[in-house]
Design an enzyme around this catalytic site. Structure first.
Site, short mmCIF file in Angstrom:
data_model
loop_
_atom_site.label_atom_id
_atom_site.label_comp_id
_atom_site.label_asym_id
_atom_site.label_seq_id
_atom_site.Cartn_x
_atom_site.Cartn_y
_atom_site.Cartn_z
N ASP A 178 36.33 -23.85 -21.61
CA ASP A 178 35.53 -22.56 -22.27
C ASP A 178 35.03 -22.62 -23.50
O ASP A 178 33.84 -22.89 -23.90
CB ASP A 178 36.30 -21.45 -22.20
CG ASP A 178 36.74 -21.16 -20.43
OD1 ASP A 178 36.81 -22.21 -19.77
OD2 ASP A 178 36.87 -20.06 -19.98
N GLU A 418 49.97 -19.91 -20.20
CA GLU A 418 48.64 -20.35 -20.05
C GLU A 418 48.44 -21.70 -20.88
O GLU A 418 48.07 -22.72 -20.89
CB GLU A 418 47.48 -19.51 -20.17
CG GLU A 418 46.13 -20.05 -19.93
CD GLU A 418 44.93 -18.92 -19.88
OE1 GLU A 418 45.41 -17.97 -20.32
OE2 GLU A 418 43.87 -19.25 -19.39
C1 DGY Z 1 37.61 -17.03 -17.63
O1 DGY Z 1 37.67 -16.19 -16.75
O2 DGY Z 1 38.01 -16.98 -18.72
C2 DGY Z 1 37.74 -18.39 -16.96
O3 DGY Z 1 37.74 -19.64 -17.81
C3 DGY Z 1 36.37 -18.57 -16.46
O4 DGY Z 1 36.48 -19.34 -15.50
#
Ligand code: DGY
Length: 447
Positions: A178, A418
């Protein structure tokens, strides 16, 4: 760090509890609240975790994901499976994938982009972990999945690489990492990002916006989805007009490794693996290796992404630079340079690191942020890929360190988070992240 037998059993129990808590029956939530649906590459790692508890359930995870495969071969990055009690934004209405004929007859709603193809690595691992007595039952299920995985790889090797460069083109930052600084320049070129009114749920869910992408990023992420929707998710049209097209070396490296994994499974999958599939897989793997070799810089010891729209190299120090390792490079000189870069002060040799693990972005990069998602934190799944690749390359001592440090990091932080602060080693992002617990299960069984 040594994991004693007792703490190993306890940790296994805790990791298994995360998978059980996030289990929705035939698929697993990526995390309890922040990511309540089925995510593509999360699912593959999760299948590896399940394989240590129940191989039937592991296969089910992959089967469910591939039941949402598009007719083009694309495996969508999110399959929207959670009910209305589990809010997530942006949901299926934002994506509106019914505009694509390739998604029209799916049994579920999905997004229209994809994530790194770690699925074949998972399928191979699940098979390795299948007890002898269950093999007659599991084998036909592997055979049924196999052609779907070949179709998935074919989509990536063709629609996502019309130049036949060996490098996969990504269309969106959500196709893997991201808010990595790798995308900053390409996103900055988008001047008018007006996606329409929206309300983010991720920052309120997490409580600390500094661990998530900014609103500036989100405007662009959502606007790019709108552009893809306007192209009806048609790859040829996207290639003609989409403003964000990146040759992603990490994604490409995973495809090389995944092609090799499917070749390893070909005899088992027979007759589902045809002679021409085998030839294609070998050709894609070879082309991928050559493509990555062309992106390797002897000066930095790293591989660099490439912006298709501007023709620019993206010369940043991030985990993706280790694409030759992730792809299992056969070039001894490249491997030596990569290992030097890995343990240099730019990466695992940085004296400020709490654990000698690969951070998502080098602390030496100006864009580095220790708490912010893909801009610095340590991601266990990336370190699982590093561990796995180093092991296959014969660097087992260094691989063992990655495994030991990763388990040490999770145990000390007390959370299957995470991601982790590379300096303090503390937990960040979503707690009880399924894929983190899954790779912990694999590591705990592998020492
Ligand atoms: C999020 O929702 O942050 C995810 O990375 C999108 O896939």
């Amino acid at each position: 760090m040594t994991v004693t037998a007792e703490s190993r059993a306890l940790r296994r129990e805790r990791a298994a509890a995360v998978l059980h808590a996030n289990d929705a029956g035939s698929w697993t939530k990526a995390s309890p609240r922040l990511y309540p649906h089925q995510w593509s590459w999360d699912s593959a790692f999760i299948a590896i975790g399940w394989a240590h508890l129940d191989v039937r359930r592991a296969l089910r995870e992959l089967e469910q994901l591939f039941s949402a495969q598009w007719t083009t071969g694309l495996v969508p990055h999110i399959v929207f499976r959670a009910g209305p009690g589990d809010p997530y934004f942006p949901g299926p209405e934002w994506w509106d994938c019914a505009v694509s004929p390739a998604a029209r007859n799916l049994p579920v709603k999905t997004t229209g982009i994809c994530q790194p193809p770690v699925h074949a690595l998972a399928l191979r691992r699940v098979w390795q972990l299948t007890p002898e007595a269950l093999r007659p039952e599991i084998r036909p299920r592997v055979q049924a999945l196999y052609p779907k995985m070949v179709r998935w790889h074919r989509y990536l090797a063709t629609q996502r690489d019309p130049e036949r460069s060996g490098l996969v083109t990504t269309y969106h930052p959500w196709e893997g990492t991201d808010n990595s600084p790798r995308w900053d320049r390409a996103l900055a070129r988008i001047e008018v990002a007006k996606p329409g009114p929206y309300t983010r749920l991720d920052t309120s869910e997490l409580g600390d916006p500094s661990q998530r992408p900014t609103d500036w990023d989100y405007d662009r992420y959502l606007w790019l989805v709108g552009q893809l929707r306007e192209c009806r998710y048609d790859d040829e049209q996207i290639y003609r007009q989409h403003p964000f097209l990146i040759k992603d070396v990490f994604f490409s490296a995973v495809l090389v490794a995944a092609n090799a994994a499917l070749l390893d499974l070909a005899d088992l999958a027979d007759p589902a693996a045809t002679a021409s599939d085998r030839e294609d897989l070998a050709r894609w793997a070879e082309r991928g290796r050559a493509g990555l070799a062309g992106r390797f810089s002897a000066e930095s010891g790293l591989c660099h992404d490439y912006d298709v729209r501007t023709g620019e190299d993206i010369r940043l120090r991030t985990f993706a630079g280790f694409a030759p390792i992730f792809a299992g490079t056969a070039d001894a000189g490249q491997l030596a340079a990569q290992l030097r870069a890995l343990d240099s002060g730019d990466f695992c040799g940085n004296p400020l690191l709490r654990w000698r693990l690969l951070p998502s972005t080098s602390p030496a990069e100006p864009a580095f942020e220790r708490h912010n998602y893909w801009r610095g934190p340590v991601w266990p799944v990336i370190n699982w890929l590093l561990w796995h690749s180093l092991g296959s390359l014969g660097c087992s001592a260094r691989a063992d360190e990655v495994r030991g440090d990763s388990l040490g990091e999770m145990a000390t932080a007390g959370e299957f988070a995470e991601y982790f602060d590379p300096f303090a080693g503390t937990a960040l992002g979503s707690p009880q992240q399924s894929w983190t617990a899954a790779v912990a299960l694999d590591w705990l069984a592998s020492g």
